[in-house]
Design an enzyme around this catalytic site. Structure first.
Site, short mmCIF file in Angstrom:
data_model
loop_
_atom_site.label_atom_id
_atom_site.label_comp_id
_atom_site.label_asym_id
_atom_site.label_seq_id
_atom_site.Cartn_x
_atom_site.Cartn_y
_atom_site.Cartn_z
N ARG A 145 0.82 -1.21 0.00
CA ARG A 145 0.00 0.00 0.00
C ARG A 145 0.85 1.25 0.00
O ARG A 145 1.72 1.42 0.85
CB ARG A 145 -0.94 -0.01 1.22
CG ARG A 145 -2.16 -0.88 1.03
CD ARG A 145 -2.98 -0.97 2.29
NE ARG A 145 -3.39 0.34 2.81
CZ ARG A 145 -4.29 0.47 3.77
NH1 ARG A 145 -4.88 -0.60 4.28
NH2 ARG A 145 -4.60 1.68 4.21
N ARG B 211 -2.41 10.42 7.94
CA ARG B 211 -3.63 9.63 8.17
C ARG B 211 -4.08 9.72 9.62
O ARG B 211 -5.28 9.82 9.90
CB ARG B 211 -3.40 8.18 7.77
CG ARG B 211 -3.48 7.98 6.26
CD ARG B 211 -2.69 6.78 5.81
NE ARG B 211 -3.25 5.52 6.28
CZ ARG B 211 -2.56 4.37 6.28
NH1 ARG B 211 -1.31 4.35 5.85
NH2 ARG B 211 -3.12 3.28 6.71
P1 ADP Z 1 -6.62 2.53 7.21
O1 ADP Z 1 -5.78 1.31 7.39
O2 ADP Z 1 -5.82 3.77 7.09
O3 ADP Z 1 -7.72 2.63 8.21
P2 ADP Z 1 -8.46 1.91 5.00
O4 ADP Z 1 -8.03 0.69 4.32
O5 ADP Z 1 -9.70 1.86 5.82
O6 ADP Z 1 -7.22 2.44 5.79
O7 ADP Z 1 -8.62 3.09 3.93
C1 ADP Z 1 -7.56 3.47 3.10
C2 ADP Z 1 -7.83 4.84 2.48
O8 ADP Z 1 -9.05 4.79 1.71
C3 ADP Z 1 -8.05 5.99 3.44
O9 ADP Z 1 -6.84 6.57 3.88
C4 ADP Z 1 -8.87 6.95 2.56
O10 ADP Z 1 -8.09 7.62 1.63
C5 ADP Z 1 -9.78 6.00 1.80
N1 ADP Z 1 -11.04 5.76 2.53
C6 ADP Z 1 -11.46 4.59 3.05
N2 ADP Z 1 -12.65 4.73 3.66
C7 ADP Z 1 -12.98 6.03 3.54
C8 ADP Z 1 -14.09 6.81 3.96
N3 ADP Z 1 -15.10 6.27 4.65
N4 ADP Z 1 -14.10 8.12 3.66
C9 ADP Z 1 -13.12 8.69 2.96
N5 ADP Z 1 -12.04 8.01 2.54
C10 ADP Z 1 -11.96 6.69 2.81
#
Ligand code: ADP
Length: 200
Positions: A140, A152
């Site tokens: 990633r 983040r």
């Molecule tokens: P993390 O491990 O950072 O929690 P996720 O796999 O849930 O990551 O999400 C990765 C990325 O996808 C986020 O950093 C964002 O850019 C985007 N993303 C995921 N879910 C959302 C959401 N509900 N709203 C806005 N962006 C999102």
């Protein structure tokens, strides 16, 4: 016996690296629920190079949030396509107050409200350690640099944390210690979920 159909919609909440994905997988299997991970859905779009994926990529790779309209549309689509489900585990969604309100509206139409948000509590030092460790294998882009990881966490603190207060206000909030063995955390999570089922 009066058999009542239970609906079990849960929001699994927590900062990046809290273990939402790992715990979701285990919860889904045990309770027969459907996973709705916006991060996974976006990554699928990214891999398939769909228009949505290309748009989302601009934000994701920097560790920023994808705009609400895009996320909400994608979630609504997924909910509408899932029939005959006992319930959803929402993972990584809602991440803003607007998304929380939109989700409530979507579920209200179907008469299947969120039962509870369960938050995994993990401190920042541990989060950074976990994400840097995951970076070795996740491929990633947003796991790769400390600047993106910090961004983040900052976005989480500013935009996502208030979503917990939204559920607190509606008396739908609880938390679980997210530090320790995966199975140990899972047991604590299950005890919360079992309480929800028994209090149906
Ligand atoms: P993390 O491990 O950072 O929690 P996720 O796999 O849930 O990551 O999400 C990765 C990325 O996808 C986020 O950093 C964002 O850019 C985007 N993303 C995921 N879910 C959302 C959401 N509900 N709203 C806005 N962006 C999102």
């Amino acid at each position: 016996i009066l058999a009542k159909k239970i609906m079990l919609n849960i929001v699994l909440f927590g900062p990046p690296g809290a273990g939402k994905g790992t715990q979701s997988e285990k919860v889904l299997k045990k309770y027969n629920l459907v996973h709705l991970s916006t991060g996974d859905l976006f990554r699928l779009h990214l891999n398939n190079e769909t228009a949505l994926g290309l748009e989302a990529k601009k934000y994701m790779n920097k560790g920023d949030l994808v705009p609400d309209e895009i996320v909400i549309g994608m979630v609504e689509d997924k909910i509408n396509k899932s029939s005959n489900v006992i319930g959803f585990v929402f993972d990584g969604f809602p991440r803003t107050i607007n998304q929380a309100i939109a989700l409530d509206n979507m579920l209200e139409k179907k008469n299947i409200p969120i039962k509870q948000m369960i938050a995994l509590k993990v401190d920042e030092k541990e989060l950074i350690k976990r994400i840097q460790n995951r970076a070795k294998t996740s491929g990633r882009e947003d796991d790769k640099s400390i600047d993106k990881i910090n961004n983040r966490i900052q976005v989480y603190n500013q935009e996502t944390k208030p979503v917990a207060d939204y559920y607190k206000k509606h008396d739908k909030y609880s938390e679980v210690d997210g530090i320790g063995e995966i199975d140990e955390i899972f047991i604590k999570l299950c005890s919360k979920i079992d309480d929800l089922i028994w209090n149906e």
